[in-house]
Write a protein that holds these residues in place. Structure first.
Motif, PDB file in Angstrom:
ATOM      1  N   ARG A  96      58.567  50.554  95.323  1.00 39.80           N
ATOM      2  CA  ARG A  96      57.248  50.005  94.977  1.00 39.80           C
ATOM      3  C   ARG A  96      56.191  51.100  94.817  1.00 39.80           C
ATOM      4  N   LEU A  97      56.200  52.067  95.723  1.00 38.39           N
ATOM      5  CA  LEU A  97      55.158  53.093  95.734  1.00 38.39           C
ATOM      6  C   LEU A  97      55.435  54.287  94.813  1.00 38.39           C
ATOM      7  N   PRO A  99      57.834  54.429  91.809  1.00 36.42           N
ATOM      8  CA  PRO A  99      58.851  53.934  90.878  1.00 36.42           C
ATOM      9  C   PRO A  99      59.484  55.028  90.012  1.00 36.42           C
ATOM     10  N   LYS A 100      58.709  55.980  89.533  1.00 28.37           N
ATOM     11  CA  LYS A 100      59.262  57.046  88.685  1.00 28.37           C
ATOM     12  C   LYS A 100      60.186  57.955  89.494  1.00 28.37           C
ATOM     13  N   GLU A 101      59.734  58.314  90.685  1.00 30.78           N
ATOM     14  CA  GLU A 101      60.539  59.186  91.539  1.00 30.78           C
ATOM     15  C   GLU A 101      61.817  58.485  91.996  1.00 30.78           C
ATOM     16  N   GLU A 102      61.706  57.195  92.305  1.00 28.64           N
ATOM     17  CA  GLU A 102      62.891  56.435  92.746  1.00 28.64           C
ATOM     18  C   GLU A 102      63.931  56.390  91.631  1.00 28.64           C
ATOM     19  N   LYS A 103      63.483  56.244  90.399  1.00 26.46           N
ATOM     20  CA  LYS A 103      64.403  56.226  89.243  1.00 26.46           C
ATOM     21  C   LYS A 103      65.122  57.577  89.112  1.00 26.46           C
ATOM     22  N   LYS A 104      64.365  58.660  89.227  1.00 30.08           N
ATOM     23  CA  LYS A 104      64.970  59.999  89.161  1.00 30.08           C
ATOM     24  C   LYS A 104      65.961  60.203  90.304  1.00 30.08           C
ATOM     25  N   TRP A 105      65.608  59.694  91.475  1.00 30.47           N
ATOM     26  CA  TRP A 105      66.473  59.815  92.656  1.00 30.47           C
ATOM     27  C   TRP A 105      67.807  59.115  92.413  1.00 30.47           C
ATOM     28  N   ARG A 106      67.761  57.913  91.869  1.00 30.82           N
ATOM     29  CA  ARG A 106      68.989  57.173  91.570  1.00 30.82           C
ATOM     30  C   ARG A 106      69.836  57.893  90.530  1.00 30.82           C
TER      31      ARG A 106
END
Length: 196
Positions: A96-97, A99-106
């Motif tokens: 939620r906080l 989103p761009k970084e979480e996508k890169k992480w995945r």
């Protein structure tokens, strides 16, 4: 040489499923019970050296598990992964906080570093350095009280350093693994779910 890898007892952050490698929190009441339970698996072993991460949870776990006080060797190379700005947040919070970084992480979990944190590649480099140092020691029994990410990285090191293997192992609070180094060869001897 026998190396016993002990993951610290459970913390409240574990129970909340937070990412918190760098937060210095203590173990919970459940974590204390887990440490008391795992103590029976190592009673009677004379440890020549005891390594700890810099965290309170590793120190508290060692104090409960060991019958007598030891001269601990505190080593920052076996600190848990630093999650930077992700510290103390659940995966849902991160999505939620950030989103761009979480996508890169995945998409590239091995080399991605959370803002202000470190990558799994960096974590593995620390563990590799630690393990190469252990290989030069001539002792019978060593205890390493550390974290789930570090223990998975140790298994990865033993199996040749392919980070794709990192998530192929379970590592619960108060698990204790016996790994051995004999004739220039590492192997995993046993893994016990020591907690309750």
């Amino acid at each position: 040489m026998n190396i016993y890898l002990l993951r610290h007892g459970e913390t409240e952050e574990n129970a909340k499923k937070s990412y918190y490698g760098g937060l210095d929190v203590g173990i919970s009441e459940k974590g204390i019970r887990q440490c008391i339970n795992v103590k029976k698996h190592i009673e009677g072993i004379n440890f020549d050296r005891v390594y700890l991460s810099e965290s309170k949870r590793a120190y508290q776990s060692a104090e409960i598990v060991l019958s007598d006080s030891k001269n601990y060797i505190v080593d920052s190379r076996i600190n848990e992964l630093s999650f930077g700005e992700f510290e103390g947040k659940s995966y849902e919070d991160i999505k939620r906080l950030y989103p761009k970084e979480e996508k890169k992480w995945r998409e590239c979990w091995k080399s991605f570093s959370p803002p202000g944190g470190e990558s799994y590649v960096e974590l593995y480099g620390r563990v590799e350095s630690f393990m190469k140092g252990i290989e030069t020691i001539e002792e019978d029994n060593i205890l390493v009280v550390t974290h789930g990410g570090i223990i998975r990285a140790v298994y990865t090191y033993i199996l040749g350093g392919n980070l794709e293997l990192f998530w192929k192992f379970s590592c619960k609070n108060c698990d204790i693994a016996l790994i051995k180094y004999e004739y220039g060869n590492w192997f995993i001897d046993s893994i016990i779910h020591g907690g309750i």
